[in-house]
Design a protein around this motif. Structure first.
Motif, PDB file in Angstrom:
ATOM      1  N   GLU A   1      -5.130  -1.896  14.174  1.00  0.00           N
ATOM      2  CA  GLU A   1      -5.619  -0.946  13.159  1.00  0.00           C
ATOM      3  C   GLU A   1      -6.954  -0.382  13.591  1.00  0.00           C
ATOM      4  O   GLU A   1      -7.789  -1.097  14.136  1.00  0.00           O
ATOM      5  CB  GLU A   1      -5.861  -1.606  11.789  1.00  0.00           C
TER       6      GLU A   1
ATOM      7  N   GLU B   1      -5.408   1.994  -1.447  1.00  0.00           N
ATOM      8  CA  GLU B   1      -6.456   1.333  -0.669  1.00  0.00           C
ATOM      9  C   GLU B   1      -7.076   0.177  -1.471  1.00  0.00           C
ATOM     10  O   GLU B   1      -8.257   0.174  -1.774  1.00  0.00           O
ATOM     11  CB  GLU B   1      -7.497   2.362  -0.214  1.00  0.00           C
ATOM     12  N   TRP B   2      -6.254  -0.807  -1.834  1.00  0.00           N
ATOM     13  CA  TRP B   2      -6.729  -2.017  -2.511  1.00  0.00           C
ATOM     14  C   TRP B   2      -7.694  -1.648  -3.639  1.00  0.00           C
ATOM     15  O   TRP B   2      -7.355  -0.832  -4.486  1.00  0.00           O
ATOM     16  CB  TRP B   2      -7.321  -3.023  -1.497  1.00  0.00           C
TER      17      TRP B   2
ATOM     18  N   GLN C   1       0.799  -1.224   0.000  1.00  0.00           N
ATOM     19  CA  GLN C   1       0.000   0.000   0.000  1.00  0.00           C
ATOM     20  C   GLN C   1       0.836   1.281   0.000  1.00  0.00           C
ATOM     21  O   GLN C   1       0.344   2.331  -0.377  1.00  0.00           O
ATOM     22  CB  GLN C   1      -0.960  -0.010   1.189  1.00  0.00           C
TER      23      GLN C   1
ATOM     24  N   HIS D   1       1.330  -8.973   5.010  1.00  0.00           N
ATOM     25  CA  HIS D   1       0.127  -8.157   4.814  1.00  0.00           C
ATOM     26  C   HIS D   1      -0.298  -8.348   3.352  1.00  0.00           C
ATOM     27  O   HIS D   1      -0.343  -7.392   2.598  1.00  0.00           O
ATOM     28  CB  HIS D   1       0.405  -6.688   5.161  1.00  0.00           C
TER      29      HIS D   1
ATOM     30  N   TYR E   1     -12.797  -1.825  12.540  1.00  0.00           N
ATOM     31  CA  TYR E   1     -13.312  -0.743  11.700  1.00  0.00           C
ATOM     32  C   TYR E   1     -14.813  -0.556  11.822  1.00  0.00           C
ATOM     33  O   TYR E   1     -15.302   0.558  11.808  1.00  0.00           O
ATOM     34  CB  TYR E   1     -12.992  -1.010  10.213  1.00  0.00           C
ATOM     35  N   THR E   2     -15.548  -1.680  11.899  1.00  0.00           N
ATOM     36  CA  THR E   2     -16.981  -1.520  11.695  1.00  0.00           C
ATOM     37  C   THR E   2     -17.825  -2.596  12.369  1.00  0.00           C
ATOM     38  O   THR E   2     -17.311  -3.607  12.863  1.00  0.00           O
ATOM     39  CB  THR E   2     -17.289  -1.468  10.175  1.00  0.00           C
TER      40      THR E   2
ATOM     41  N   PHE F   1     -18.905  -9.292   3.500  1.00  0.00           N
ATOM     42  CA  PHE F   1     -18.244  -9.957   4.611  1.00  0.00           C
ATOM     43  C   PHE F   1     -18.577 -11.438   4.715  1.00  0.00           C
ATOM     44  O   PHE F   1     -17.803 -12.221   5.204  1.00  0.00           O
ATOM     45  CB  PHE F   1     -18.591  -9.251   5.913  1.00  0.00           C
TER      46      PHE F   1
ATOM     47  N   TRP G   1      -4.771   3.605  11.644  1.00  0.00           N
ATOM     48  CA  TRP G   1      -4.608   3.307  10.227  1.00  0.00           C
ATOM     49  C   TRP G   1      -5.049   4.553   9.491  1.00  0.00           C
ATOM     50  O   TRP G   1      -6.219   4.897   9.572  1.00  0.00           O
ATOM     51  CB  TRP G   1      -5.443   2.097   9.795  1.00  0.00           C
TER      52      TRP G   1
ATOM     53  N   ASN H   1      -1.655 -10.296   8.737  1.00  0.00           N
ATOM     54  CA  ASN H   1      -2.709  -9.303   8.828  1.00  0.00           C
ATOM     55  C   ASN H   1      -3.997  -9.868   8.246  1.00  0.00           C
ATOM     56  O   ASN H   1      -4.049 -10.234   7.075  1.00  0.00           O
ATOM     57  CB  ASN H   1      -2.348  -8.035   8.054  1.00  0.00           C
ATOM     58  N   GLU H   2      -4.995  -9.954   9.070  1.00  0.00           N
ATOM     59  CA  GLU H   2      -6.360 -10.295   8.646  1.00  0.00           C
ATOM     60  C   GLU H   2      -6.466 -11.509   7.744  1.00  0.00           C
ATOM     61  O   GLU H   2      -6.871 -11.404   6.583  1.00  0.00           O
ATOM     62  CB  GLU H   2      -6.999  -9.098   7.927  1.00  0.00           C
TER      63      GLU H   2
ATOM     64  N   ASN I   1      -8.842  -9.329  11.717  1.00  0.00           N
ATOM     65  CA  ASN I   1      -9.873  -8.325  11.507  1.00  0.00           C
ATOM     66  C   ASN I   1     -11.105  -8.760  12.258  1.00  0.00           C
ATOM     67  O   ASN I   1     -11.580  -9.871  12.105  1.00  0.00           O
ATOM     68  CB  ASN I   1     -10.226  -8.192  10.036  1.00  0.00           C
TER      69      ASN I   1
HETATM   70  C1  PNW Z   1      -8.038  -3.451   6.493  1.00  0.00           C
HETATM   71  N1  PNW Z   1     -14.128  -5.391   7.531  1.00  0.00           N
HETATM   72  O1  PNW Z   1      -8.954  -4.288   5.791  1.00  0.00           O
HETATM   73  C2  PNW Z   1      -6.633  -3.741   5.981  1.00  0.00           C
HETATM   74  O2  PNW Z   1      -5.843  -4.367   6.964  1.00  0.00           O
HETATM   75  C3  PNW Z   1      -5.893  -2.556   5.440  1.00  0.00           C
HETATM   76  O3  PNW Z   1      -4.832  -2.971   4.604  1.00  0.00           O
HETATM   77  C4  PNW Z   1      -6.848  -1.619   4.750  1.00  0.00           C
HETATM   78  O4  PNW Z   1      -6.197  -0.554   4.091  1.00  0.00           O
HETATM   79  C5  PNW Z   1      -7.808  -1.108   5.796  1.00  0.00           C
HETATM   80  O5  PNW Z   1      -8.507  -2.167   6.401  1.00  0.00           O
HETATM   81  C6  PNW Z   1      -8.843  -0.126   5.278  1.00  0.00           C
HETATM   82  O6  PNW Z   1      -9.758  -0.733   4.419  1.00  0.00           O
HETATM   83  C7  PNW Z   1     -10.264  -4.487   6.226  1.00  0.00           C
HETATM   84  O7  PNW Z   1     -14.628  -6.498   7.238  1.00  0.00           O
HETATM   85  C8  PNW Z   1     -10.919  -5.622   5.777  1.00  0.00           C
HETATM   86  O8  PNW Z   1     -14.745  -4.600   8.283  1.00  0.00           O
HETATM   87  C9  PNW Z   1     -12.190  -5.918   6.197  1.00  0.00           C
HETATM   88  C10 PNW Z   1     -12.846  -5.073   7.081  1.00  0.00           C
HETATM   89  C11 PNW Z   1     -12.214  -3.934   7.538  1.00  0.00           C
HETATM   90  C12 PNW Z   1     -10.923  -3.640   7.096  1.00  0.00           C
END
Ligand code: PNW
Length: 491
Positions: A386, A436-437, A26, A129, A316-317, A334, A429, A173-174, A234
């Protein structure tokens, strides 16, 4: 329960470290510089530019491969206690294997580590990652059991070089993102769409590879250098849409988070029993002769169990869950390809949104998640590896990100002070804007903005960078008004 904290409880415990995170694909760029091999994201993005917003690539990104000194500088400006970055596997091992070590790649991370240490910033390394060498993907990647050995070999190489200077390690990572989205819906690299075995073989092999690296570290390196190692899961917090769906929500959590945690963190080890049962029943119903979730041997259960020194989580959510209704869009990513759950995830009510509408903002989910994890796996140390918010256009006045950080730090403090959860780290983060992917460069997560028009990829502090520095300096949520910069342009 208390949902807001008395002001005298606004201080952060002294053992809690603040930092920021990034990932190699990234930010690094330099995708074929100085002998680096190709990884699956290099390839995926080059082959499918239509899938990436704006058709952009990570070939240059924030150019951290050449501009890591600027990253160290901004980390120091914010007074970060640590910087979490990842190692790009084929930058060190261009073939994927240990027959050839790329000295330029070794030097890159070595210089970055020294640069951070010189500023008193602790380097925290993610070993993977998502940057799998293409050569290994060609052999099946995470679906091939031999990857456990190959990842172990890679781990030993990097421990040998860096373990004297790096004391906190994250193997993965995740995994849920790269197994369940990389092999199932195929929306992430390597883009495999094989819903039957792909994600579950990946799941099992990742756990074994993690355990392998943990054991190598503890046996061969920790005695000399000390240090801690875990992984970053995650965790999507899942709530029942209606109280009558509580057990479905619990099944959802075990499916998402439990599959990557129970084998490592539970007392008994192995798959979460509810998921093992569900997968077996559903597989037989589908006509398979046994569960699609691969079995562990007794030996494997013991090998994986207990292989973490803390729990790393990316939050994150939050999503809501209810049973699937015919006609539901399978769209919400998801749970793609988890028909055994026969459930649908929905966005929560009352959430606010950043640029990324896949990530509704629900700060309370962080506290609920921490409590759930403590209940499941015991009173261990938790490290928030993160947490972050996305904005859209060039905009230094990111007051919404400041609010996001404040709201999540408050929930973290409530967990610490009210629920007695031991939280030992918080990583924002991200340090700077990055690739961002699938969102390309349109989704911006940085505390520092990157000027993509400029060849130097100039880094400029956003309002959130000022706020974060204040929090770190005061070690309290109670920061002076001046930390909430108004009418921010740039200074
Ligand atoms: C993360 N979800 O991915 C990653 O670790 C980062 O590389 C990425 O940039 C960042 O989030 C922001 O998107 C995620 O299911 C994957 O809630 C899935 C989820 C959240 C973040």
């Amino acid at each position: 329960i208390t949902t807001s904290l008395a002001k005298d409880l606004w201080s952060f415990p002294p053992n809690l470290k603040f930092g920021a995170a990034s990932a190699s694909y990234q930010v690094e760029g330099g995708w074929k510089d100085d002998g680096k091999g190709e990884n699956i994201w290099d390839k995926y993005v080059h082959d499918h530019s239509g899938l990436i917003k704006g058709g952009v690539t990570g070939d240059i990104a924030a150019d951290s491969y050449h501009r890591w000194r600027d990253d160290v500088k901004v980390a120091a400006k914010m007074k970060l206690q640590f910087y979490r970055f990842s190692i790009n596997w084929p930058r060190i091992l261009p073939t994927g294997f240990t027959n050839k070590i790329n000295q330029a790649g070794v030097d890159y991370y070595s210089d970055l580590i020294d640069g951070l240490l010189a500023e008193g910033i602790e380097p925290i390394v993610t070993m993977y990652h998502w940057e799998l060498p293409v050569a290994i993907q060609d052999l099946g990647g995470w679906a091939n059991p031999l990857i456990v050995e190959w990842f172990g070999d890679f781990a030993r190489v990097i421990f040998k070089i860096y373990a004297e200077r790096v004391r906190t390690w994250l193997t993965f990572n995740e995994p849920v993102a790269f197994c369940d989205y990389g092999y199932n819906s195929g929306m992430y690299a390597p883009g495999v769409q094989e819903q039957i075995y792909g994600p579950y073989l990946c799941n099992k092999h990742v756990l074994l590879a993690h355990a392998k690296a943990y054991r190598i570290f503890h046996k061969e390196f920790r005695p000399r250098y000390t240090g801690k190692i875990s992984l970053a899961n995650n965790v999507l917090w899942i709530e029942p849409l209606d109280l009558s769906y509580s057990s479905l929500a619990e099944l959802g959590r075990q499916h998402q988070t439990g599959r990557y945690s129970h084998p490592i963190f539970s007392k008994e080890g192995g798959w979460p029993p509810s998921i093992e049962k569900l997968m077996e029943e559903y597989s037989l119903k589908q006509g398979f002769k046994e569960s699609r979730l691969p079995k562990f041997t007794r030996h494997e259960i013991e090998f994986i169990k207990g292989t973490a020194d803390f729990y790393g989580l990316n939050y994150y959510t939050t999503n809501m869950i209810r049973p699937a209704i015919p006609g539901d869009k399978p769209g919400i990513w998801f749970l793609n390809g988890s028909p055994e759950l026969n459930a649908t995830l929905l966005k929560p009510k009352g959430a606010y949104y950043g640029h990324d509408d896949l990530l509704p903002v629900k700060p309370e989910g962080l506290r609920k998640e921490l409590n759930w994890l403590k209940e499941q796996y015991g009173d261990i140390d938790f490290f928030i590896t993160e947490n972050g918010y996305s904005t859209t256009a060039y905009n230094l006045a990111d007051y919404e990100r400041v609010k996001y950080m404040r709201d999540h730090l408050e929930q973290m403090l409530l967990s610490i002070k009210e629920d007695k959860v031991s939280v030992v780290g918080y990583a924002a983060w991200s340090l700077v804007d990055n690739f961002e992917w699938l969102g390309g460069y349109s989704t911006k997560f940085g505390l520092y903005e990157i000027d993509y028009e400029h060849p130097n990829r100039t880094r400029t502090a956003r309002a959130s960078a000022h706020y974060y520095r204040c929090v770190i300096e005061k070690r309290s949520l109670d920061v002076p008004k001046s930390c909430y910069v108004k009418n921010y342009t740039h200074n």
